[in-house]
Design a protein around this motif. Structure first.
Motif, PDB file in Angstrom:
ATOM      1  N   LEU A 161       0.820  -1.103   0.217  1.00 47.42           N
ATOM      2  CA  LEU A 161       0.002   0.046  -0.069  1.00 47.42           C
ATOM      3  C   LEU A 161       0.990   1.221   0.052  1.00 47.42           C
ATOM      4  O   LEU A 161       0.436   2.235  -0.647  1.00 47.42           O
ATOM      5  N   THR A 162       2.007   1.131   0.567  1.00 49.71           N
ATOM      6  CA  THR A 162       3.029   2.406   0.881  1.00 49.71           C
ATOM      7  C   THR A 162       4.259   2.444   0.129  1.00 49.71           C
ATOM      8  O   THR A 162       4.846   3.477   0.108  1.00 49.71           O
ATOM      9  N   TRP A 165       3.496   5.731  -4.793  1.00 51.86           N
ATOM     10  CA  TRP A 165       1.996   6.149  -5.103  1.00 51.86           C
ATOM     11  C   TRP A 165       1.420   5.222  -6.078  1.00 51.86           C
ATOM     12  O   TRP A 165       0.085   5.066  -6.089  1.00 51.86           O
ATOM     13  N   TYR A 168       0.150   2.163  -4.648  1.00 50.59           N
ATOM     14  CA  TYR A 168      -0.877   2.492  -3.724  1.00 50.59           C
ATOM     15  C   TYR A 168      -2.141   2.429  -4.497  1.00 50.59           C
ATOM     16  O   TYR A 168      -3.346   1.678  -4.212  1.00 50.59           O
ATOM     17  N   PRO A 286       2.547   7.061   1.369  1.00 50.19           N
ATOM     18  CA  PRO A 286       3.192   6.291   0.379  1.00 50.19           C
ATOM     19  C   PRO A 286       4.554   7.038  -0.140  1.00 50.19           C
ATOM     20  O   PRO A 286       4.696   8.152   0.149  1.00 50.19           O
TER      21      PRO A 286
END
Length: 418
Positions: A161-162, A165, A168, A286
């Motif tokens: 997730l991080t 970007w 993400y 992120p």
């Protein structure tokens, strides 16, 4: 009989003296908005112990109404409070307008306390002329809040997730496919955070220190492109922050993540979505980004009563430089302290039940130390409206990003020096 008369006379004189003292009690007017007003109320007992002859008169309005009233008061020099709270989004307009006291000058000399404040927050209150127009009291280190249950169902980990970007957004595609939940409330949220990253010294969000417009740059182009990817992949719920649909999205698990100031975790816990307790987690933004989102300052209007200013400064020092009050506001209102000497308090290490026992404040403290100062500009609020309008044209009408940013730049150039 004579003694009785004398006693009665003395009693009357004593009562008159007490009434006179009460009538002459100084009153200090403090203008604030929700949450800050509660923090001020909580500090009144401490104030009364130090200044029993000075009464605090608190005037509270909704956030927008408060700043509209303060703008009018500063421009007309009428109905001015002795102290005003200012949210960082409005600070640029007030800082460059010349309506606030320069706290760097005597008798305030705030520079002697500079090392006690979070560096970027102090810098935010410093205008292009080197004047310090307000004292920071709370900050908003940016964080990524996410629903751990939804990520688990989609087989997505925090690292994915991080990482970047782009990762993400890719994680959002998986989450949507597995759970039906949107990655975020609005694609605009992506833009709002990304434009706050990678800012160089001497730059603000939209303008540099010489009022050159910064929106037609790779920073904004990437923010717009990422927001467009979110919309094209149908990853945003198309709801605005603080709307009823936004709140329902959190309550029903329809929104998987939210990037905002760390204070949002407290709002989710107390009134936005308390029934989701234990399902949320917090992560850094992120791509190793650190950004500020929100913050509050106290200022003294320049045209306010000169006789009141010494006591106004005493009030500001009490609110911003008192460890106990700063921590009290943090615990009660989730107002992350701008006072560095609070950072060693054990409260930072306590697990947060709403976040599944996570010690999230430790990460937020790290972010607060890593965030760099972003210069403020008097046209920031107008620039934000322009950029949002152009982003909407990209997202809804398919306008070319380069054209959108060029149009925004042209309009902002016309307003930059006003």
């Amino acid at each position: 009989m004579e003694l009785s008369r004398r006693g009665g006379l003395l009693l009357c004189l004593g009562l008159l003296a007490m009434q006179g003292a009460s009538a002459q009690r100084q009153q200090l007017t403090v203008a604030a908005f929700p949450a800050v007003d509660e923090i001020v109320k909580a500090a009144i007992p401490a104030w009364n112990r130090l200044h029993p002859d000075v009464e605090i008169k608190l005037v509270s309005r909704a956030l927008t109404d408060h700043h509209t009233a303060m703008t009018t008061a500063l421009s007309t020099s009428a109905h001015l409070p002795d102290v005003m709270a200012v949210e960082v989004g409005y600070l640029g307009r007030f800082a460059q307008g010349g309506g606030l006291e320069d706290l760097s000058r005597a008798p305030y000399s705030i520079a002697q306390y500079q090392s006690r404040f979070v560096a970027y927050a102090y810098q935010q209150a410093t205008n292009r002329r080197g004047q310090v127009v307000a004292a920071p009291t709370d900050i908003g280190p940016g964080t990524l809040l996410y629903r751990s249950d939804l990520l688990a169902k989609a087989g997505v980990g925090e690292a994915e997730l991080t990482r970047t970007w782009e990762s993400y957004v890719a994680a959002g595609v998986k989450i949507k496919a597995a759970t039906g939940a949107y990655l975020m409330a609005h694609a605009r949220d992506m833009k709002d955070i990304v434009i706050r990253t990678g800012i160089q010294p001497g730059e603000g969000l939209f303008f540099d220190s010489r009022s050159n417009v910064l929106v037609n740059t790779p920073r904004f182009a990437r923010a717009f492109e990422l927001a467009r990817q979110v919309r094209r992949n149908k990853l945003d719920a198309k709801v605005n922050a603080w709307s009823s649909d936004w709140t329902e999205g959190f309550k029903r698990g329809g929104i998987a993540t939210q990037m905002m100031g760390a204070w949002l975790a407290g709002h989710l816990n107390t009134w936005l979505a308390p029934d989701t307790r234990g399902l949320w987690r917090a992560a850094q933004l992120p791509e190793g980004a650190f950004a500020a989102y929100g913050g509050t300052f106290y200022a003294i209007p320049r045209a306010a009563s000169a006789a009141q200013k010494p006591m106004a400064w005493e009030f500001i020092k009490l609110m911003t430089l008192t460890r106990e009050l700063q921590l009290g506001a943090f615990k009660a209102q989730d107002a992350f302290p701008a006072l560095l000497e609070t950072f060693d308090d054990p409260f930072f290490d306590q697990p947060i039940a709403f976040l599944g026992g996570q010690q999230a404040r430790v990460g937020w403290r790290t972010a607060a130390r890593r965030i760099t100062a972003v210069d403020v500009h008097k046209q920031d609020a107008f620039a934000d409206e322009v950029i949002n309008t152009e982003l909407d044209k990209v997202l809804v009408r398919g306008k070319d990003i380069a054209t959108a940013l060029a149009d925004a730049e042209r309009l902002l150039r016309q307003r930059a020096f006003r």
